[in-house]
Design a protein around this motif. Structure first.
Motif, PDB file in Angstrom:
ATOM      1  N   LEU A  20       0.843  -1.248  -0.081  1.00 53.48           N
ATOM      2  CA  LEU A  20       0.021   0.147  -0.061  1.00 53.48           C
ATOM      3  C   LEU A  20       0.823   1.157  -0.093  1.00 53.48           C
ATOM      4  O   LEU A  20       0.495   2.091  -0.924  1.00 53.48           O
ATOM      5  CB  LEU A  20      -0.949  -0.001   1.146  1.00 53.48           C
ATOM      6  CG  LEU A  20      -2.211  -0.801   1.108  1.00 53.48           C
ATOM      7  CD1 LEU A  20      -3.127  -0.718   2.261  1.00 53.48           C
ATOM      8  CD2 LEU A  20      -3.012  -0.259  -0.129  1.00 53.48           C
ATOM      9  N   ALA A  21       1.664   1.420   1.027  1.00 53.33           N
ATOM     10  CA  ALA A  21       2.715   2.437   0.960  1.00 53.33           C
ATOM     11  C   ALA A  21       3.462   2.716  -0.561  1.00 53.33           C
ATOM     12  O   ALA A  21       3.511   3.785  -0.884  1.00 53.33           O
ATOM     13  CB  ALA A  21       3.880   2.100   2.020  1.00 53.33           C
ATOM     14  N   THR A  22       4.021   1.463  -1.164  1.00 53.66           N
ATOM     15  CA  THR A  22       4.535   1.548  -2.211  1.00 53.66           C
ATOM     16  C   THR A  22       3.528   2.224  -3.504  1.00 53.66           C
ATOM     17  O   THR A  22       3.980   3.054  -4.193  1.00 53.66           O
ATOM     18  CB  THR A  22       5.020   0.263  -2.789  1.00 53.66           C
ATOM     19  OG1 THR A  22       6.100  -0.029  -1.688  1.00 53.66           O
ATOM     20  CG2 THR A  22       5.839   0.486  -3.981  1.00 53.66           C
ATOM     21  N   THR A  23       2.016   1.754  -3.321  1.00 51.72           N
ATOM     22  CA  THR A  23       1.263   2.046  -4.205  1.00 51.72           C
ATOM     23  C   THR A  23       1.308   3.651  -4.143  1.00 51.72           C
ATOM     24  O   THR A  23       1.198   4.367  -5.159  1.00 51.72           O
ATOM     25  CB  THR A  23      -0.010   1.462  -3.970  1.00 51.72           C
ATOM     26  OG1 THR A  23       0.304   0.163  -4.345  1.00 51.72           O
ATOM     27  CG2 THR A  23      -0.965   1.980  -4.796  1.00 51.72           C
ATOM     28  N   VAL A  24       1.067   4.056  -2.708  1.00 51.33           N
ATOM     29  CA  VAL A  24       1.031   5.643  -2.713  1.00 51.33           C
ATOM     30  C   VAL A  24       1.994   6.399  -3.185  1.00 51.33           C
ATOM     31  O   VAL A  24       2.048   7.475  -3.875  1.00 51.33           O
ATOM     32  CB  VAL A  24       0.513   5.998  -1.294  1.00 51.33           C
ATOM     33  CG1 VAL A  24       0.492   7.654  -1.105  1.00 51.33           C
ATOM     34  CG2 VAL A  24      -0.680   5.397  -0.920  1.00 51.33           C
ATOM     35  N   HIS A  25       3.326   6.013  -3.052  1.00 54.38           N
ATOM     36  CA  HIS A  25       4.395   6.365  -3.589  1.00 54.38           C
ATOM     37  C   HIS A  25       4.789   6.507  -4.826  1.00 54.38           C
ATOM     38  O   HIS A  25       4.895   7.376  -5.554  1.00 54.38           O
ATOM     39  CB  HIS A  25       5.828   5.731  -2.723  1.00 54.38           C
ATOM     40  CG  HIS A  25       7.038   6.446  -3.116  1.00 54.38           C
ATOM     41  ND1 HIS A  25       7.772   6.144  -4.427  1.00 54.38           N
ATOM     42  CD2 HIS A  25       7.767   7.402  -2.295  1.00 54.38           C
ATOM     43  CE1 HIS A  25       8.832   6.942  -4.096  1.00 54.38           C
ATOM     44  NE2 HIS A  25       8.819   7.875  -3.034  1.00 54.38           N
ATOM     45  N   ARG A  26       4.324   5.481  -5.402  1.00 54.57           N
ATOM     46  CA  ARG A  26       4.407   5.551  -7.077  1.00 54.57           C
ATOM     47  C   ARG A  26       3.109   6.465  -7.529  1.00 54.57           C
ATOM     48  O   ARG A  26       3.640   7.148  -8.659  1.00 54.57           O
ATOM     49  CB  ARG A  26       4.209   4.074  -7.677  1.00 54.57           C
ATOM     50  CG  ARG A  26       5.129   3.207  -6.968  1.00 54.57           C
ATOM     51  CD  ARG A  26       6.457   3.382  -7.789  1.00 54.57           C
ATOM     52  NE  ARG A  26       6.604   2.657  -8.883  1.00 54.57           N
ATOM     53  CZ  ARG A  26       7.506   2.511  -9.551  1.00 54.57           C
ATOM     54  NH1 ARG A  26       8.765   2.553  -9.097  1.00 54.57           N
ATOM     55  NH2 ARG A  26       7.586   2.107 -10.995  1.00 54.57           N
ATOM     56  N   VAL A  27       1.986   6.425  -7.075  1.00 58.69           N
ATOM     57  CA  VAL A  27       1.086   7.582  -7.619  1.00 58.69           C
ATOM     58  C   VAL A  27       1.583   8.841  -7.311  1.00 58.69           C
ATOM     59  O   VAL A  27       1.465   9.735  -8.315  1.00 58.69           O
ATOM     60  CB  VAL A  27      -0.315   7.206  -6.842  1.00 58.69           C
ATOM     61  CG1 VAL A  27      -1.291   8.183  -7.168  1.00 58.69           C
ATOM     62  CG2 VAL A  27      -0.843   5.589  -7.301  1.00 58.69           C
ATOM     63  N   GLY A  28       2.168   9.191  -6.187  1.00 58.50           N
ATOM     64  CA  GLY A  28       2.649  10.590  -6.082  1.00 58.50           C
ATOM     65  C   GLY A  28       3.874  10.795  -6.964  1.00 58.50           C
ATOM     66  O   GLY A  28       3.620  12.088  -7.604  1.00 58.50           O
ATOM     67  N   LYS A  29       4.735   9.985  -7.320  1.00 57.60           N
ATOM     68  CA  LYS A  29       5.887  10.261  -8.186  1.00 57.60           C
ATOM     69  C   LYS A  29       5.505  10.328  -9.525  1.00 57.60           C
ATOM     70  O   LYS A  29       5.979  11.244 -10.178  1.00 57.60           O
ATOM     71  CB  LYS A  29       6.915   9.098  -7.739  1.00 57.60           C
ATOM     72  CG  LYS A  29       8.265   9.119  -8.527  1.00 57.60           C
ATOM     73  CD  LYS A  29       9.254   7.740  -8.214  1.00 57.60           C
ATOM     74  CE  LYS A  29      10.377   8.245  -8.935  1.00 57.60           C
ATOM     75  NZ  LYS A  29      11.364   7.201  -8.552  1.00 57.60           N
TER      76      LYS A  29
END
Length: 98
Positions: free
Chosen positions: A35-44
């Motif tokens: 989940l954290a990686t998903t949010v990070h990638r969406v932000g990036k």
């Protein structure tokens, strides 16, 4: 399965759209790291273009339910990712601050 999802999320060919689609389909089963990686990638990669996407609200709710399971790096990735999208979920940010 978590490893396979992690690879899909971080693949060079992954797009913000494909990541959000995967998360909406399987996110309820994701571990905190995915989940954290998903949010990070969406932000990036998605940034502000996705701030009004309704899927971010679902993602914020999923993250909020698991906030106690995050380590410091995962909390940082969630906060940073949502900040980059300029999507604000006050309950999630309050939970992160605790």
């Amino acid at each position: 399965q978590q490893i396979a999802w992690g690879k899909q999320i971080t693949a060079r060919t992954a797009t913000t759209e494909s990541i959000l689609t995967l998360c909406m389909r399987e996110g309820h089963r994701f571990e905190a790291r995915n989940l954290a990686t998903t949010v990070h990638r969406v932000g990036k990669f998605g940034g502000r273009r996705f701030r009004s996407d309704r899927r971010l609200q679902s993602l914020a709710e999923m993250c909020g339910r698991r906030v106690v399971k995050y380590n410091a790096m995962e909390l940082s990735n969630v906060a940073w990712g949502f900040a980059k999208t300029e999507f604000i979920d006050r309950r999630l940010f309050r939970a992160i601050a605790r």
